[in-house]
Design an enzyme around this catalytic site. Structure first.
Site, PDB file in Angstrom:
ATOM      1  N   SER A 100      41.612  44.526  44.538  1.00  0.00           N
ATOM      2  CA  SER A 100      41.019  43.385  43.845  1.00  0.00           C
ATOM      3  C   SER A 100      40.393  43.850  42.412  1.00  0.00           C
ATOM      4  O   SER A 100      40.039  45.214  42.282  1.00  0.00           O
ATOM      5  CB  SER A 100      39.958  42.478  44.580  1.00  0.00           C
ATOM      6  OG  SER A 100      39.531  41.516  43.797  1.00  0.00           O
ATOM      7  N   SER A 101      40.494  42.929  41.426  1.00  0.00           N
ATOM      8  CA  SER A 101      39.542  43.399  40.440  1.00  0.00           C
ATOM      9  C   SER A 101      37.925  42.286  40.592  1.00  0.00           C
ATOM     10  O   SER A 101      37.376  42.477  39.589  1.00  0.00           O
ATOM     11  CB  SER A 101      39.976  43.057  39.027  1.00  0.00           C
ATOM     12  OG  SER A 101      41.221  43.839  38.995  1.00  0.00           O
TER      13      SER A 101
ATOM     14  N   GLY B 200      41.728  37.998  36.987  1.00  0.00           N
ATOM     15  CA  GLY B 200      42.319  39.370  37.033  1.00  0.00           C
ATOM     16  C   GLY B 200      41.593  40.709  36.692  1.00  0.00           C
ATOM     17  O   GLY B 200      40.495  40.587  36.628  1.00  0.00           O
TER      18      GLY B 200
ATOM     19  N   THR C 279      38.780  34.080  45.555  1.00  0.00           N
ATOM     20  CA  THR C 279      40.114  34.218  44.846  1.00  0.00           C
ATOM     21  C   THR C 279      41.145  33.911  45.866  1.00  0.00           C
ATOM     22  O   THR C 279      41.274  34.438  47.156  1.00  0.00           O
ATOM     23  CB  THR C 279      40.669  35.434  44.225  1.00  0.00           C
ATOM     24  OG1 THR C 279      41.679  35.587  43.689  1.00  0.00           O
ATOM     25  CG2 THR C 279      40.573  36.735  45.052  1.00  0.00           C
TER      26      THR C 279
ATOM     27  N   THR D  23      40.650  31.590  40.380  1.00  0.00           N
ATOM     28  CA  THR D  23      39.703  32.448  41.035  1.00  0.00           C
ATOM     29  C   THR D  23      38.364  31.996  40.405  1.00  0.00           C
ATOM     30  O   THR D  23      38.308  31.476  39.279  1.00  0.00           O
ATOM     31  CB  THR D  23      39.787  34.018  40.668  1.00  0.00           C
ATOM     32  OG1 THR D  23      40.982  34.223  40.996  1.00  0.00           O
ATOM     33  CG2 THR D  23      38.829  34.864  41.207  1.00  0.00           C
TER      34      THR D  23
ATOM     35  N   ASP E  58      48.566  41.514  44.378  1.00  0.00           N
ATOM     36  CA  ASP E  58      47.587  42.401  43.954  1.00  0.00           C
ATOM     37  C   ASP E  58      47.827  43.833  44.395  1.00  0.00           C
ATOM     38  O   ASP E  58      47.338  44.796  43.942  1.00  0.00           O
ATOM     39  CB  ASP E  58      46.195  42.070  44.346  1.00  0.00           C
ATOM     40  CG  ASP E  58      45.483  40.831  43.608  1.00  0.00           C
ATOM     41  OD1 ASP E  58      46.183  40.473  42.666  1.00  0.00           O
ATOM     42  OD2 ASP E  58      44.608  40.537  43.808  1.00  0.00           O
TER      43      ASP E  58
HETATM   44  O1  DON Z   1      41.389  39.760  43.302  1.00  0.00           O
HETATM   45  C1  DON Z   1      42.020  39.866  42.238  1.00  0.00           C
HETATM   46  O2  DON Z   1      41.592  40.751  41.252  1.00  0.00           O
HETATM   47  C2  DON Z   1      42.801  38.965  41.702  1.00  0.00           C
HETATM   48  N1  DON Z   1      43.406  38.221  42.931  1.00  0.00           N
HETATM   49  C3  DON Z   1      42.058  38.016  40.894  1.00  0.00           C
HETATM   50  C4  DON Z   1      43.059  36.927  40.250  1.00  0.00           C
HETATM   51  C5  DON Z   1      42.666  36.094  39.215  1.00  0.00           C
HETATM   52  O3  DON Z   1      41.338  36.344  38.920  1.00  0.00           O
HETATM   53  C6  DON Z   1      43.424  34.964  38.763  1.00  0.00           C
HETATM   54  N2  DON Z   1      42.824  33.856  37.919  1.00  0.00           N
HETATM   55  N3  DON Z   1      42.451  34.410  36.720  1.00  0.00           N
END
Ligand code: DON
Length: 316
Positions: free
Chosen positions: A207-208, A229, A154, A136, A178
């Site tokens: 999502s975060s 994440g 992401t 991301t 997710d």
């Molecule tokens: O949208 C989200 O929260 C996740 N798909 C984010 C994933 C992410 O940040 C992966 N890498 N660190």
């Protein structure tokens, strides 16, 4: 080379030239130091370390003393961090700041970071942003008219699902993880199985991502976001607190060690250097469980794992 299936051709060899270069020049006490310039890092790092050390009275404590070894090791740490950050073939790095790296002023700034009674922590913060983490990503942009965009993007895993629909030019994401994976599967190791984010047809996964603009007097004040994440939300929170509550400038706010609590697992994850030994003890006395991260939070330093915080194979 050809027999060994090597990559180097006769043409490559024909184009290769030995180059004569000016030596690196420094001074150490009453000596002039002449040594090898880039593309060796040797002369530059050596001169830099000598510059850092020449104002410290190493001889006073003796060669084998803890104090001397500590100071020399700290100078080595500083020299090698600068090596990683700046040095390479000058023909490919025209902006390499050699004279600054070799200056006494720069050495004085570095020397001031050495604590006599405590090892510093080698930090990836100095090279953050140079290598993008494979995950991301976030962009913050402000134009001359003060229009601001905070954009987090992401695909979930690196390269998403690893698939590109032919002819589209973009990768397909891998975001199904997710969703909460199964009803009722909420565990103390971080799985979440609550109803609002269970997968369902046409539902979008939780999502975060936290692309954020703080506005003050109708002007953008902070434009920020992060990968990582579930840690994303806390990285953004800490950065805002560092600036607004603690008065750090943006660079210091971003460089400051981070920590993360996400309900379950019930513990504070912290980056090395985030808390002093006393603070760690005091937090434990309050009943917190604490664990040091094996990698940075918020994807800085290009760590390929970023700081994804999820049970193995589980959902964010
Ligand atoms: O949208 C989200 O929260 C996740 N798909 C984010 C994933 C992410 O940040 C992966 N890498 N660190």
């Amino acid at each position: 080379m050809a027999a060994g299936d090597g990559l180097i051709t006769t043409a490559d060899l024909r184009e290769y030239r030995a180059l004569r270069r000016e030596p690196v020049r420094g001074t150490y006490r009453e000596f002039e130091v002449l040594s090898m310039p880039p593309p060796s890092s040797g002369g530059t790092v050596l001169a830099l370390m000598l510059n850092v050390l020449e104002e410290l009275d190493l001889a006073r404590n003796g060669r084998d003393s803890t104090a001397t070894i500590h100071l020399v090791a700290e100078a080595m740490r500083l020299g090698f961090a600068e090596r990683a950050r700046w040095l390479g073939d000058p023909d490919f790095n025209p902006d390499m700041p050699l004279s600054r790296l070799l200056s006494k002023e720069h050495a004085a700034r570095l020397r001031a970071t050495i604590q006599p009674d405590r090892a510093s922590a080698s930090s990836l913060a100095a090279v953050a942003g140079e290598a993008e983490s494979r995950q991301t990503t976030h962009l913050s942009v402000v134009d001359a008219a003060r229009n601001a965009v905070a954009l987090t993007y992401t695909l979930e895993e690196s390269y998403g699902s690893g698939l590109m629909a032919p002819g589209t030019g973009f990768l397909l994401n891998n975001e199904m993880g997710d969703f909460n994976p199964a009803p009722g599967l909420t565990t103390t190791n971080g799985w979440i199985g609550t109803a609002p984010n269970l997968a369902a047809p046409r539902k979008r996964m939780l999502s975060s991502m936290t692309p954020t603009i703080l506005v003050k007097d109708h002007q953008p004040f902070l434009v920020l976001g992060s990968p990582g994440g579930r840690t994303i939300i806390n990285t953004v929170l800490l950065t805002i607190l560092n600036v607004v509550e603690h008065g750090l400038d943006l660079e210091a706010a971003l460089a400051a060690p981070r920590f993360h609590h996400q309900w379950f697992p019930d513990r504070i994850l912290y980056e090395r250097g985030a808390f002093s030994t006393e603070t760690l003890a005091a937090l434990r006395a309050l009943g917190h469980r604490l664990e040091e991260y094996p990698y940075p939070q918020g994807g800085r330093g290009g760590d390929p794992r970023g700081s994804r915080d999820r049970p193995a194979g589980g959902a964010v």
